[in-house]
Design a protein around this motif. Structure first.
Motif, PDB file in Angstrom:
ATOM      1  N   LEU A  20       0.897  -1.363  -0.125  1.00 64.56           N
ATOM      2  CA  LEU A  20       0.029   0.053   0.032  1.00 64.56           C
ATOM      3  C   LEU A  20       0.982   1.312  -0.045  1.00 64.56           C
ATOM      4  N   THR A  21       1.948   1.220   0.728  1.00 64.92           N
ATOM      5  CA  THR A  21       2.886   2.455   0.759  1.00 64.92           C
ATOM      6  C   THR A  21       3.301   2.677  -0.611  1.00 64.92           C
ATOM      7  N   LEU A  22       4.031   1.634  -1.228  1.00 66.68           N
ATOM      8  CA  LEU A  22       4.413   1.893  -2.646  1.00 66.68           C
ATOM      9  C   LEU A  22       3.551   2.422  -3.505  1.00 66.68           C
ATOM     10  N   PHE A  23       2.460   1.847  -3.467  1.00 67.17           N
ATOM     11  CA  PHE A  23       1.137   2.249  -4.300  1.00 67.17           C
ATOM     12  C   PHE A  23       0.885   3.680  -3.939  1.00 67.17           C
ATOM     13  N   LEU A  24       1.050   4.273  -2.921  1.00 63.74           N
ATOM     14  CA  LEU A  24       0.638   5.585  -2.506  1.00 63.74           C
ATOM     15  C   LEU A  24       1.749   6.347  -3.119  1.00 63.74           C
ATOM     16  N   LEU A  25       3.146   5.904  -2.964  1.00 65.08           N
ATOM     17  CA  LEU A  25       4.051   6.982  -3.203  1.00 65.08           C
ATOM     18  C   LEU A  25       4.030   6.832  -4.922  1.00 65.08           C
ATOM     19  N   CYS A  26       3.721   5.863  -5.518  1.00 64.09           N
ATOM     20  CA  CYS A  26       4.112   5.968  -7.099  1.00 64.09           C
ATOM     21  C   CYS A  26       2.871   6.740  -7.453  1.00 64.09           C
ATOM     22  N   LEU A  27       1.652   6.743  -6.715  1.00 63.09           N
ATOM     23  CA  LEU A  27       0.606   7.703  -7.171  1.00 63.09           C
ATOM     24  C   LEU A  27       0.952   9.208  -6.990  1.00 63.09           C
ATOM     25  N   VAL A  28       1.205   9.224  -5.649  1.00 60.72           N
ATOM     26  CA  VAL A  28       1.570  10.761  -5.762  1.00 60.72           C
ATOM     27  C   VAL A  28       2.633  11.391  -6.320  1.00 60.72           C
ATOM     28  N   ASP A  29       3.721  10.561  -6.844  1.00 62.61           N
ATOM     29  CA  ASP A  29       4.809  10.913  -7.768  1.00 62.61           C
ATOM     30  C   ASP A  29       4.283  11.242  -8.813  1.00 62.61           C
ATOM     31  N   GLY A  30       3.166  10.677  -9.264  1.00 60.42           N
ATOM     32  CA  GLY A  30       2.502  11.087 -10.729  1.00 60.42           C
ATOM     33  C   GLY A  30       2.266  12.538 -10.775  1.00 60.42           C
ATOM     34  N   PHE A  31       2.031  13.092  -9.692  1.00 54.58           N
ATOM     35  CA  PHE A  31       1.632  14.492 -10.064  1.00 54.58           C
ATOM     36  C   PHE A  31       2.361  15.537  -8.942  1.00 54.58           C
ATOM     37  N   PHE A  32       3.352  15.014  -8.095  1.00 52.35           N
ATOM     38  CA  PHE A  32       4.397  15.760  -7.099  1.00 52.35           C
ATOM     39  C   PHE A  32       5.721  15.201  -7.506  1.00 52.35           C
ATOM     40  N   LEU A 114       5.930   7.801 -22.769  1.00 52.40           N
ATOM     41  CA  LEU A 114       7.035   6.440 -22.142  1.00 52.40           C
ATOM     42  C   LEU A 114       8.189   6.939 -21.326  1.00 52.40           C
ATOM     43  N   ILE A 115       8.657   7.766 -22.238  1.00 49.99           N
ATOM     44  CA  ILE A 115      10.023   8.498 -21.717  1.00 49.99           C
ATOM     45  C   ILE A 115       9.953   9.527 -20.578  1.00 49.99           C
ATOM     46  N   GLY A 116       8.734  10.175 -20.485  1.00 49.42           N
ATOM     47  CA  GLY A 116       8.506  11.026 -19.351  1.00 49.42           C
ATOM     48  C   GLY A 116       8.479  10.430 -18.319  1.00 49.42           C
ATOM     49  N   ARG A 117       7.843   9.181 -18.337  1.00 57.17           N
ATOM     50  CA  ARG A 117       7.708   8.448 -16.867  1.00 57.17           C
ATOM     51  C   ARG A 117       9.009   8.164 -16.104  1.00 57.17           C
ATOM     52  N   TYR A 118       9.984   8.382 -16.724  1.00 57.78           N
ATOM     53  CA  TYR A 118      11.463   8.055 -16.057  1.00 57.78           C
ATOM     54  C   TYR A 118      11.954   9.427 -15.622  1.00 57.78           C
ATOM     55  N   VAL A 119      11.495  10.450 -15.962  1.00 59.28           N
ATOM     56  CA  VAL A 119      11.772  11.927 -15.415  1.00 59.28           C
ATOM     57  C   VAL A 119      10.925  12.319 -14.579  1.00 59.28           C
ATOM     58  N   PRO A 120      11.243  12.645 -13.357  1.00 57.03           N
ATOM     59  CA  PRO A 120      10.127  13.058 -12.430  1.00 57.03           C
ATOM     60  C   PRO A 120       9.291  14.448 -12.643  1.00 57.03           C
ATOM     61  N   VAL A 121      10.145  15.317 -13.312  1.00 56.04           N
ATOM     62  CA  VAL A 121       9.550  16.698 -13.612  1.00 56.04           C
ATOM     63  C   VAL A 121       8.859  16.359 -14.998  1.00 56.04           C
ATOM     64  N   GLY A 122       9.694  15.793 -15.775  1.00 56.46           N
ATOM     65  CA  GLY A 122       9.047  15.399 -17.226  1.00 56.46           C
ATOM     66  C   GLY A 122       7.820  14.734 -17.157  1.00 56.46           C
ATOM     67  N   ARG A 123       7.764  13.781 -16.310  1.00 54.25           N
ATOM     68  CA  ARG A 123       6.372  13.040 -16.434  1.00 54.25           C
ATOM     69  C   ARG A 123       5.170  13.974 -15.911  1.00 54.25           C
ATOM     70  N   VAL A 124       5.458  14.663 -15.130  1.00 51.88           N
ATOM     71  CA  VAL A 124       4.157  15.388 -14.774  1.00 51.88           C
ATOM     72  C   VAL A 124       3.772  16.407 -15.999  1.00 51.88           C
ATOM     73  N   ALA A 125       5.080  16.949 -16.429  1.00 47.68           N
ATOM     74  CA  ALA A 125       4.679  17.925 -17.605  1.00 47.68           C
ATOM     75  C   ALA A 125       3.952  17.220 -18.771  1.00 47.68           C
ATOM     76  N   VAL A 126       4.526  16.054 -19.064  1.00 49.27           N
ATOM     77  CA  VAL A 126       4.030  15.629 -20.458  1.00 49.27           C
ATOM     78  C   VAL A 126       2.718  15.027 -19.863  1.00 49.27           C
ATOM     79  N   ASN A 127       2.326  14.343 -18.919  1.00 51.94           N
ATOM     80  CA  ASN A 127       1.020  13.997 -18.462  1.00 51.94           C
ATOM     81  C   ASN A 127      -0.114  15.221 -18.547  1.00 51.94           C
ATOM     82  N   MET A 128       0.246  16.235 -18.126  1.00 50.46           N
ATOM     83  CA  MET A 128      -0.647  17.333 -17.911  1.00 50.46           C
ATOM     84  C   MET A 128      -0.805  18.033 -19.482  1.00 50.46           C
TER      85      MET A 128
END
Length: 249
Positions: A20-32, A114-128
């Motif tokens: 559950l902790t890993l799930f929540l961490l990965c979820l929050v990391d998607g936009f933070f 796909l590439i943005g998933r591996y870049v913390p700031v990049g994934r948020v920018a790409v998905n938004m």
């Protein structure tokens, strides 16, 4: 405080709460982006590889589902905010990331996500940006699912390959980006071929419809010019009426 997240997750390795902790961490990391989901995932996977706890398959599933859910939240935020507000971000680095994502989204969305998933700031920018530019959510969700599974699998693979990479997140990110780039190119090529085939079928259907219309006989109509009809029209005749005296026309 964020530096203590990874040790905290590692301490939970023998507890079911780690999933559950890993799930929540990965979820929050998607936009933070400051949340260190990659480091925590690789560390937990290394513990699982050496001790057998937690179960690696469940770790992979929890991380992938959290990543997909976090990406979807970022997509929804982008759709809510709109493209203009993303362009006017206050921080230059964030504004530049959104500008790049906007330029590339229409041409190579799969590779970018796909590439943005591996870049913390990049994934948020790409998905938004995907949400703000109106990329269909069904397509986004499919690509995001591939990205989330690939990201968690690559992170766990790095942990299994050698423990010396556990404290080298830049190396992990570099290897992950190479794998993601290859997957992105493959997905983009497949999507491009499908789109070209669909466009070809649509064009063939349109051409066939136009040809059928041209082949149909036109109904017969009176094509006689108006002047000719006027010349051939019967003229009224005059008659004389006898009134008992002089005949008048």
């Amino acid at each position: 405080m964020l530096d203590q997240i990874t040790p905290f997750v590692v301490d939970l390795a023998s507890s079911p709460l780690v999933y559950l902790t890993l799930f929540l961490l990965c979820l929050v990391d998607g936009f933070f982006p400051p949340v260190p989901s990659e480091t925590a995932l690789v560390a937990v996977a290394a513990v699982a590889a050496t001790s057998g706890q937690p179960v690696l398959a469940v770790v992979l599933g929890a991380a992938a589902l959290g990543a997909i859910a976090g990406d979807s939240i970022a997509y929804a935020i982008g759709r809510r905010i709109g493209l203009q507000r993303l362009r006017n971000a206050r921080r230059p680095r964030i504004a530049a990331a959104f500008a790049f994502a906007e330029r590339q989204m229409q041409r190579r969305s799969a590779s970018l996500i796909l590439i943005g998933r591996y870049v913390p700031v990049g994934r948020v920018a790409v998905n938004m940006t995907a949400g703000a530019t109106g990329l269909p959510y069904r397509r986004f969700l499919g690509i995001s699912a591939v990205a989330g599974i690939a990201w968690s699998t690559t992170s766990i693979g790095i942990a299994l390959a050698t423990s010396s990479f556990l404290h080298e997140p830049l190396v992990a990110a570099a290897v992950s980006m190479v794998v993601a780039g290859g997957l992105g190119l493959a997905v983009d090529r497949v999507l491009g071929r499908l789109q070209r085939r669909r466009a070809a079928r649509t064009a063939a259907t349109v051409v066939g419809t136009v040809t059928d219309r041209e082949a149909r006989p036109t109904p017969a109509t009176d094509q006689t010019p108006r002047a000719a009809r006027a010349m051939t029209a019967p003229r009224p005749t005059t008659c004389t009426v006898t009134t008992g005296g002089t005949a008048r026309p």
